[in-house]
Design an enzyme around this catalytic site. Structure first.
Site, PDB file in Angstrom:
ATOM      1  N   TYR A  69      14.617  10.283   7.769  1.00 17.04           N
ATOM      2  CA  TYR A  69      15.249   8.954   7.772  1.00 17.04           C
ATOM      3  C   TYR A  69      16.300   8.833   6.666  1.00 17.04           C
ATOM      4  CZ  TYR A  69      11.828   7.211  11.165  1.00 17.04           C
ATOM      5  OH  TYR A  69      11.053   7.012  12.293  1.00 17.04           O
TER       6      TYR A  69
ATOM      7  N   ASN B 269       6.267  11.041  20.130  1.00 18.36           N
ATOM      8  CA  ASN B 269       7.117  11.440  21.263  1.00 18.36           C
ATOM      9  C   ASN B 269       6.552  12.639  22.035  1.00 18.36           C
ATOM     10  OD1 ASN B 269       9.238   9.483  20.553  1.00 18.36           O
ATOM     11  ND2 ASN B 269       9.534  10.789  18.767  1.00 18.36           N
TER      12      ASN B 269
ATOM     13  N   TRP C 193       7.423   2.356  18.697  1.00 12.79           N
ATOM     14  CA  TRP C 193       8.652   2.289  17.891  1.00 12.79           C
ATOM     15  C   TRP C 193       9.774   1.546  18.602  1.00 12.79           C
ATOM     16  CZ3 TRP C 193      13.010   5.002  19.636  1.00 12.79           C
ATOM     17  CH2 TRP C 193      12.853   6.221  20.307  1.00 12.79           C
TER      18      TRP C 193
ATOM     19  N   LEU D  22      11.937  -4.004  19.314  1.00 13.28           N
ATOM     20  CA  LEU D  22      12.979  -4.939  19.792  1.00 13.28           C
ATOM     21  C   LEU D  22      14.127  -4.145  20.411  1.00 13.28           C
ATOM     22  CD1 LEU D  22      13.027  -7.402  16.719  1.00 13.28           C
ATOM     23  CD2 LEU D  22      11.648  -7.551  18.815  1.00 13.28           C
TER      24      LEU D  22
ATOM     25  N   GLY E 104      15.641  -1.700  19.277  1.00 12.54           N
ATOM     26  CA  GLY E 104      16.670  -1.415  18.270  1.00 12.54           C
ATOM     27  C   GLY E 104      17.696  -2.526  18.160  1.00 12.54           C
ATOM     28  N   GLY E 105      17.337  -3.758  18.584  1.00  8.16           N
ATOM     29  CA  GLY E 105      18.252  -4.906  18.521  1.00  8.16           C
ATOM     30  C   GLY E 105      18.921  -5.195  19.862  1.00  8.16           C
TER      31      GLY E 105
ATOM     32  N   LEU F 188      17.674  -6.063  22.488  1.00  6.27           N
ATOM     33  CA  LEU F 188      17.031  -7.208  23.117  1.00  6.27           C
ATOM     34  C   LEU F 188      17.848  -8.488  22.922  1.00  6.27           C
ATOM     35  CD1 LEU F 188      14.317  -6.816  24.499  1.00  6.27           C
ATOM     36  CD2 LEU F 188      13.190  -7.696  22.481  1.00  6.27           C
ATOM     37  N   PHE F 189      18.771  -8.440  21.985  1.00  8.16           N
ATOM     38  CA  PHE F 189      19.552  -9.647  21.664  1.00  8.16           C
ATOM     39  C   PHE F 189      21.035  -9.465  21.974  1.00  8.16           C
ATOM     40  CE2 PHE F 189      15.997  -8.935  18.849  1.00  8.16           C
ATOM     41  CZ  PHE F 189      15.225 -10.039  19.147  1.00  8.16           C
TER      42      PHE F 189
HETATM   43  N1  LIG Z   1       8.924   8.163  16.019  1.00  7.69           N
HETATM   44  C1  LIG Z   1      10.184   8.047  16.339  1.00  7.69           C
HETATM   45  O1  LIG Z   1      10.796   8.929  16.957  1.00  7.69           O
HETATM   46  C2  LIG Z   1      10.913   6.779  15.950  1.00  7.69           C
HETATM   47  C3  LIG Z   1      12.195   6.526  16.471  1.00  7.69           C
HETATM   48  C4  LIG Z   1      12.818   5.333  16.098  1.00  7.69           C
HETATM   49  C5  LIG Z   1      12.175   4.436  15.229  1.00  7.69           C
HETATM   50  N2  LIG Z   1      10.950   4.749  14.720  1.00  7.69           N
HETATM   51  C6  LIG Z   1      10.244   3.804  13.794  1.00  7.69           C
HETATM   52  O2  LIG Z   1      10.265   2.516  14.362  1.00  7.69           O
HETATM   53  C7  LIG Z   1      10.804   1.605  13.411  1.00  7.69           C
HETATM   54  C8  LIG Z   1      11.467   0.474  14.111  1.00  7.69           C
HETATM   55  O3  LIG Z   1      12.567   0.940  14.895  1.00  7.69           O
HETATM   56  P1  LIG Z   1      13.844   0.022  15.048  1.00  7.69           P
HETATM   57  O4  LIG Z   1      14.471  -0.195  13.729  1.00  7.69           O
HETATM   58  O5  LIG Z   1      14.678   0.560  16.138  1.00  7.69           O
HETATM   59  O6  LIG Z   1      13.109  -1.355  15.468  1.00  7.69           O
HETATM   60  P2  LIG Z   1      13.579  -2.655  16.189  1.00  7.69           P
HETATM   61  O7  LIG Z   1      12.788  -3.754  15.569  1.00  7.69           O
HETATM   62  O8  LIG Z   1      13.509  -2.480  17.656  1.00  7.69           O
HETATM   63  O9  LIG Z   1      15.120  -2.826  15.837  1.00  7.69           O
HETATM   64  C9  LIG Z   1      15.554  -3.221  14.562  1.00  7.69           C
HETATM   65  C10 LIG Z   1      17.006  -3.596  14.686  1.00  7.69           C
HETATM   66  O10 LIG Z   1      17.110  -4.792  15.460  1.00  7.69           O
HETATM   67  C11 LIG Z   1      17.843  -5.742  14.746  1.00  7.69           C
HETATM   68  N3  LIG Z   1      17.318  -7.085  15.026  1.00  7.69           N
HETATM   69  C12 LIG Z   1      16.084  -7.555  14.798  1.00  7.69           C
HETATM   70  N4  LIG Z   1      15.979  -8.839  15.181  1.00  7.69           N
HETATM   71  C13 LIG Z   1      17.192  -9.192  15.658  1.00  7.69           C
HETATM   72  C14 LIG Z   1      17.723 -10.397  16.195  1.00  7.69           C
HETATM   73  N5  LIG Z   1      16.981 -11.494  16.326  1.00  7.69           N
HETATM   74  N6  LIG Z   1      19.016 -10.403  16.593  1.00  7.69           N
HETATM   75  C15 LIG Z   1      19.781  -9.285  16.469  1.00  7.69           C
HETATM   76  N7  LIG Z   1      19.330  -8.093  15.947  1.00  7.69           N
HETATM   77  C16 LIG Z   1      18.035  -8.062  15.557  1.00  7.69           C
HETATM   78  C17 LIG Z   1      17.628  -5.403  13.288  1.00  7.69           C
HETATM   79  O11 LIG Z   1      18.690  -5.905  12.499  1.00  7.69           O
HETATM   80  P3  LIG Z   1      18.356  -6.606  11.062  1.00  7.69           P
HETATM   81  O12 LIG Z   1      17.937  -5.512  10.150  1.00  7.69           O
HETATM   82  O13 LIG Z   1      19.664  -7.224  10.705  1.00  7.69           O
HETATM   83  O14 LIG Z   1      17.290  -7.623  11.315  1.00  7.69           O
HETATM   84  C18 LIG Z   1      17.618  -3.872  13.336  1.00  7.69           C
HETATM   85  O15 LIG Z   1      18.942  -3.368  13.323  1.00  7.69           O
HETATM   86  C19 LIG Z   1      11.727   2.473  12.553  1.00  7.69           C
HETATM   87  O16 LIG Z   1      11.990   1.907  11.290  1.00  7.69           O
HETATM   88  C20 LIG Z   1      10.902   3.727  12.437  1.00  7.69           C
HETATM   89  O17 LIG Z   1       9.922   3.557  11.430  1.00  7.69           O
HETATM   90  C21 LIG Z   1      10.303   5.892  15.090  1.00  7.69           C
END
Ligand SMILES: NC(=O)c1ccc[n+]([C@@H]2O[C@H](COP(=O)([O-])OP(=O)(O)OC[C@H]3O[C@@H](n4cnc5c(N)ncnc54)[C@H](OP(=O)(O)O)[C@@H]3O)[C@@H](O)[C@H]2O)c1
Length: 301
Positions: free
Chosen positions: A54, A160, A210, A213, A215-216, A218-219
């Site tokens: 990361y 995965n 994981w 949302l 990765g955002g 959804l919005f």
């Molecule tokens: N195992 C794997 O292969 C794998 C792969 C990917 C991720 N992960 C894990 O899963 C965690 C979460 O993944 P993710 O970051 O993709 O999660 P996520 O919660 O789906 O997406 C987060 C993103 O959405 C944005 N967001 C949240 N609420 C929002 C809203 N109301 N309106 C607009 N944008 C919004 C956030 O922006 P803001 O920061 O501005 O709120 C951020 O950029 C990662 O940190 C990691 O630990 C694991």
């Protein structure tokens, strides 16, 4: 915040987990992350998800710096980290192309580096980040066994992995795999259909979800599914004390019978606070299908 055991022999985690993939996006200081960690604790979010890769190998170091700013803070958290993805970067010129490496030797070396960067002597859950098509499962298992026996990791799992990949590695483990961390959210339903969630249920492990949302996405106003979901969430809000689409999206994930733990990814404190409230939502069956229908843009078959 409810607490749950991830598997029979695995650690106890908070039902929502704080993910750190995007931690460096806003270029925060260690002090800022330290404050965020305290805020997570106040909300009952005690589990942190990170990975060697990361932030192009930068997140673990910042997290470690933030953790040691408060004596004893590390012990209040359960840490999940992952290894096995190799991206070319300044310190590894010999990696000329992105690749996977889940050999036991590489997992051991990576985990030892993670311990140094996170400034800790053990990790509660260590995951093989991606299946490595070129490594025999007994080689991967040997590395995980070495780490388990040394106490450097308390439990091991995967991310995965397909059903057969999980099955093969699990059949070789002295201590059963504790989870499979998978992509699962309103815009990605695969684990419900490809057998991975059923396998978790059968094996007595909770999956971690994981990008809850998407990765955002959804919005994203230009995304028709996001538009339909926003409209559906507005209609359902009154039934769940004014819950937002974010909160309903987490509750939708947690309602699946495999009982996934969402790994939330926001960098905004107010969104972490809002996410924590989703733990209180018990989604009604027909509301779950209403969101399914909005996400898919069609009625159930
Ligand atoms: N195992 C794997 O292969 C794998 C792969 C990917 C991720 N992960 C894990 O899963 C965690 C979460 O993944 P993710 O970051 O993709 O999660 P996520 O919660 O789906 O997406 C987060 C993103 O959405 C944005 N967001 C949240 N609420 C929002 C809203 N109301 N309106 C607009 N944008 C919004 C956030 O922006 P803001 O920061 O501005 O709120 C951020 O950029 C990662 O940190 C990691 O630990 C694991």
């Amino acid at each position: 915040m409810n607490r749950v055991k991830i598997s029979t022999r695995g650690p106890e985690f908070s039902r929502l987990i704080y993910g750190t993939w995007r931690l460096l996006d806003t270029k925060p200081t260690a002090q800022e992350i330290n404050r965020r960690l305290h805020a997570c604790l106040e909300l009952g979010i005690t589990t942190l998800d990170t990975a060697e890769v990361y932030g192009t190998y930068g997140v673990e170091a910042l997290l470690g710096e933030a953790l040691v700013l408060t004596p004893g803070l590390r012990d209040k958290f359960e840490i999940v980290t992952k290894a096995g993805i190799c991206f070319p970067h300044a310190q590894r010129h010999e990696w000329q192309i992105a690749h996977y490496n889940a050999t036991g030797a590489n997992l051991v070396q990576s985990l030892e580096k993670s311990l140094r960067l996170l400034r800790t002597d053990r990790i509660e859950l260590f995951l093989v980040h991606r299946p490595d098509w070129l490594t025999r499962a007994d080689d991967t298992a040997a590395g995980l066994h070495e780490l388990l026996r040394s106490g450097k990791i308390k439990s091991a799992g995967v991310s995965n992995y397909t059903v057969s990949q999980f099955d093969l590695l699990n059949s070789l483990m002295e201590q059963p795999l504790a989870t499979n961390q998978l992509e699962f959210h309103l815009l990605h339903h695969e684990p419900m259909h490809d057998g991975t969630f059923h396998q978790c249920e059968k094996s007595g492990v909770r999956p971690m979800a994981w990008s809850p949302l998407a990765g955002g996405r959804l919005f994203a106003p230009e995304n028709p599914a996001a538009q339909r979901l926003a409209a559906a969430a507005k209609k359902l809000a009154g039934r769940y004390s004014g819950a937002t689409l974010e909160q309903l999206a987490y509750a939708w994930i947690m309602a699946h019978p495999s009982r996934p733990l969402p790994v939330i990814g926001t960098n905004k404190l107010e969104r972490i606070q809002s996410a924590a409230k989703a733990d209180e939502i018990v989604m009604e069956r027909q509301d779950w299908f209403t969101l399914w229908e909005a996400a898919q843009g069609r009625r159930i078959p």
